[in-house]
Enzyme design. Structure first.
Site, PDB file in Angstrom:
ATOM      1  N   CYS A 138      84.418 -44.261 -22.062  1.00 52.05           N
ATOM      2  CA  CYS A 138      84.183 -44.596 -23.473  1.00 52.05           C
ATOM      3  C   CYS A 138      82.698 -44.411 -23.804  1.00 52.05           C
ATOM      4  O   CYS A 138      81.824 -44.751 -23.024  1.00 52.05           O
ATOM      5  CB  CYS A 138      84.561 -46.044 -23.741  1.00 52.05           C
ATOM      6  SG  CYS A 138      86.326 -46.316 -23.676  1.00 52.05           S
ATOM      7  N   ASP A 161      84.407 -56.389 -23.256  1.00 47.08           N
ATOM      8  CA  ASP A 161      85.640 -55.659 -23.550  1.00 47.08           C
ATOM      9  C   ASP A 161      86.523 -56.395 -24.551  1.00 47.08           C
ATOM     10  O   ASP A 161      87.462 -55.802 -25.092  1.00 47.08           O
ATOM     11  CB  ASP A 161      86.444 -55.404 -22.261  1.00 47.08           C
ATOM     12  CG  ASP A 161      85.723 -54.447 -21.345  1.00 47.08           C
ATOM     13  OD1 ASP A 161      86.116 -54.320 -20.171  1.00 47.08           O
ATOM     14  OD2 ASP A 161      84.731 -53.839 -21.791  1.00 47.08           O
ATOM     15  N   ARG A 209      94.564 -44.695 -22.287  1.00 45.00           N
ATOM     16  CA  ARG A 209      93.693 -44.786 -21.095  1.00 45.00           C
ATOM     17  C   ARG A 209      93.806 -46.158 -20.444  1.00 45.00           C
ATOM     18  O   ARG A 209      93.628 -46.299 -19.240  1.00 45.00           O
ATOM     19  CB  ARG A 209      92.229 -44.538 -21.496  1.00 45.00           C
ATOM     20  CG  ARG A 209      91.901 -43.104 -21.851  1.00 45.00           C
ATOM     21  CD  ARG A 209      90.418 -42.919 -21.967  1.00 45.00           C
ATOM     22  NE  ARG A 209      89.753 -43.568 -20.841  1.00 45.00           N
ATOM     23  CZ  ARG A 209      88.596 -44.217 -20.949  1.00 45.00           C
ATOM     24  NH1 ARG A 209      87.997 -44.311 -22.126  1.00 45.00           N
ATOM     25  NH2 ARG A 209      88.039 -44.769 -19.898  1.00 45.00           N
ATOM     26  N   LYS A 260      93.402 -52.322 -15.189  1.00 42.59           N
ATOM     27  CA  LYS A 260      92.816 -50.972 -15.088  1.00 42.59           C
ATOM     28  C   LYS A 260      91.529 -51.045 -14.272  1.00 42.59           C
ATOM     29  O   LYS A 260      91.335 -50.262 -13.347  1.00 42.59           O
ATOM     30  CB  LYS A 260      92.493 -50.447 -16.482  1.00 42.59           C
ATOM     31  CG  LYS A 260      91.562 -49.238 -16.507  1.00 42.59           C
ATOM     32  CD  LYS A 260      91.296 -48.704 -17.898  1.00 42.59           C
ATOM     33  CE  LYS A 260      90.171 -49.384 -18.585  1.00 42.59           C
ATOM     34  NZ  LYS A 260      88.828 -48.928 -18.187  1.00 42.59           N
ATOM     35  N   ASN A 261      90.666 -52.021 -14.571  1.00 44.32           N
ATOM     36  CA  ASN A 261      89.323 -52.041 -13.983  1.00 44.32           C
ATOM     37  C   ASN A 261      89.294 -52.603 -12.572  1.00 44.32           C
ATOM     38  O   ASN A 261      88.231 -52.696 -11.963  1.00 44.32           O
ATOM     39  CB  ASN A 261      88.367 -52.798 -14.892  1.00 44.32           C
ATOM     40  CG  ASN A 261      88.159 -52.042 -16.193  1.00 44.32           C
ATOM     41  OD1 ASN A 261      88.544 -50.864 -16.305  1.00 44.32           O
ATOM     42  ND2 ASN A 261      87.606 -52.707 -17.191  1.00 44.32           N
ATOM     43  N   ARG A 265      75.217 -45.213 -20.831  1.00 44.33           N
ATOM     44  CA  ARG A 265      75.986 -45.479 -19.586  1.00 44.33           C
ATOM     45  C   ARG A 265      75.369 -44.727 -18.418  1.00 44.33           C
ATOM     46  O   ARG A 265      75.984 -43.895 -17.760  1.00 44.33           O
ATOM     47  CB  ARG A 265      77.464 -45.142 -19.785  1.00 44.33           C
ATOM     48  CG  ARG A 265      78.076 -45.937 -20.923  1.00 44.33           C
ATOM     49  CD  ARG A 265      79.558 -45.957 -20.915  1.00 44.33           C
ATOM     50  NE  ARG A 265      80.050 -46.988 -19.986  1.00 44.33           N
ATOM     51  CZ  ARG A 265      81.359 -47.239 -19.836  1.00 44.33           C
ATOM     52  NH1 ARG A 265      82.247 -46.520 -20.493  1.00 44.33           N
ATOM     53  NH2 ARG A 265      81.765 -48.170 -19.002  1.00 44.33           N
TER      54      ARG A 265
END
Ligand code: EPZ
Length: 418
Positions: A116, A306, A398, A22-23, A121
């Site tokens: 999230c 993570d 997600r 995903k990242n 952030r």
């Protein structure tokens, strides 16, 4: 509101293919905007964050075709320079489109990103770095109105923190800038290396990705290319945690063990047998996991934030007490309260969490608090006696493609109830 009904106590075994990261796929999609051409991005995970990224590209005027896990992205035509608030709020990665849009159009209107809730952030490192490259940013009514006179200019940028997203934004913005950009204290994650590999295939000149200093020499033009997204190292850690907590044995296929350089030793320390080759990880966990020494989350190649929630779920049934120190995000223990509903004994004091392992968890209704926190409660439910209801599944989709089907193929008993 759909939920999982997970019957705990089933040992996981078998093979599992790890899907694309995903990242990595998210910044790669943003970077396609630089090429004004067609790129084929292979091994994209089918997850809702990618759907959000596709919606942003289509809103900007791009054409996207999906063939299985390959996205054919045509960015030849861009018809607008803004990303609406509702699209910006869908995920954190939306901020990485900023560098790409201003590099292509020299202007952009965005609001603040979502993602999230792991703390504030902020995006100050993104903004200050792009301002060093000549971007003018006016913030009003929660909107960032960005523009440059002419092209972005190369700059020497020293990051106060090796921010993954800021490193990606700078690399993307610098690829077509005038002159050379040096990033010191750059993030070193494998996803940074993957983004540089894609951009260099498109004709960019990026050196040092994966190290703390990256040098980008701006070029005139980039073209499209075909690129395969690297495997998702956090999804790999998720399946390893599921194997450990169920005393199972699984083979992970299409994974890069080097990307889990600081994760694999933790599983060995808790008593799992782990062997690897260039694209597989074999993990076997015969007995109750042992408590491991303090786990401190750090920027790559340190232990990844993570994976903190995932390992906390496993340590909640370990023999002994373990300590976690979350150094990356200021509010990344929301899953602790959910694990406690399953019987876990966890004390959180600021960035420290102390986990006193118990023999076995007990089923209870729990919910996903965020993406990886949600994965953690699912891992806990695989061990819990009885049937555990897990709600808040939107967080899970997600970042995980077909998570419950994949776990069931390994022997879990998970029912999806609408
Ligand atoms: C990326 O987030 C990942 N997300 C996160 O994964 C991951 O946890 C994080 O990197 C760290 O590895 C994506 O790649 C989409 P950062 P990012 O910028 O880029 C502070 C998941 O579960 N910071 O490295 O947002 C920030 O507040 C997600 O897949 C600033 O202060 O992470 C945090 O404390 C969760 N100012 C720290 O740096 C800034 O301008 C690390 O953030 C930017 C960041």
């Amino acid at each position: 509101m759909s939920k999982y009904i997970i019957e705990g106590g089933h040992k996981l075994s078998g093979e599992v293919k790890v899907h694309g990261a995903k990242n990595s796929s998210l910044p790669l999609l943003a970077a396609t905007l630089l090429t004004a051409d067609i790129s084929a991005i292979e091994n994209c995970p089918q997850i809702t964050d990618l759907d959000a990224a596709k919606r942003i590209l289509q809103h900007l005027g791009c054409e996207i075709k999906q063939e299985g896990n390959t996205l054919i992205v045509d960015t030849s035509v861009i018809t607008c320079d803004d990303i609406p608030d509702e699209l910006m709020r869908e995920m954190r990665s939306s901020i990485v489109f900023l560098g790409a849009i201003v590099s292509r159009l020299h202007q952009c209107k965005i609001s603040f990103p979502g993602g999230c809730e792991l703390g504030a952030r902020p995006i100050d490192l993104h903004v200050s770095s792009l301002q060093q490259m000549g971007l003018k940013i006016e913030e009003q009514h929660g909107c960032l109105d960005c523009f440059i006179d002419g092209k972005l200019k190369g700059a020497n940028i020293a990051l106060s923190f090796p921010s993954v997203g800021a490193t990606e934004n700078i690399m993307i913005a610098a690829a077509l800038a005038d002159g050379e950009t040096t990033i010191t204290n750059a993030a070193r994650e494998p996803e940074i290396v993957d983004l540089a590999a894609y951009l260099n295939k498109c004709g960019a000149r990026i050196k040092g990705a994966g190290e703390s200093t990256i040098v980008i020499s701006g070029v005139e033009k980039l073209h499209g290319c075909t690129h395969r997204v690297i495997p998702d190292r956090i999804v790999a850690a998720t399946f390893m945690s599921a194997a450990a907590i169920t005393r199972g044995d699984i083979v992970l296929i299409d994974v890069n063990p080097r990307d889990l350089i600081s994760v694999i030793p933790i599983f060995e320390e808790m008593g799992c047998a782990v062997t690897t080759d260039s694209s597989h990880i074999y993990i076997r966990c015969d007995g109750r996991p042992k408590a491991v020494r303090t786990i401190r989350t750090m920027p790559y190649p340190g232990f990844p934030t993570d994976s903190q929630a995932l390992l906390m779920a496993v340590m909640s049934v370990a023999d002994g007490t373990s300590v976690f120190v979350e150094n990356i995000f200021e509010n990344r223990y929301k899953h602790a309260a959910e694990l406690a509903r399953l019987g876990a004994k966890i004390k959180v004091e600021g960035k420290v969490a102390i986990v006193e392992g118990i023999e076995q968890l007990l089923s209870a209704p729990v919910r996903a608090t965020d993406l990886r926190g949600g994965a953690a409660v699912i891992i806990g439910a695989l061990n819990a006696i009885g049937k555990t209801e897990v709600s808040g599944l939107a967080h899970i989709s997600r970042g995980y493609q077909n998570l419950h089907e994949t776990l069931n193929e390994l022997g879990a008993q998970i029912l999806l109830e609408d």
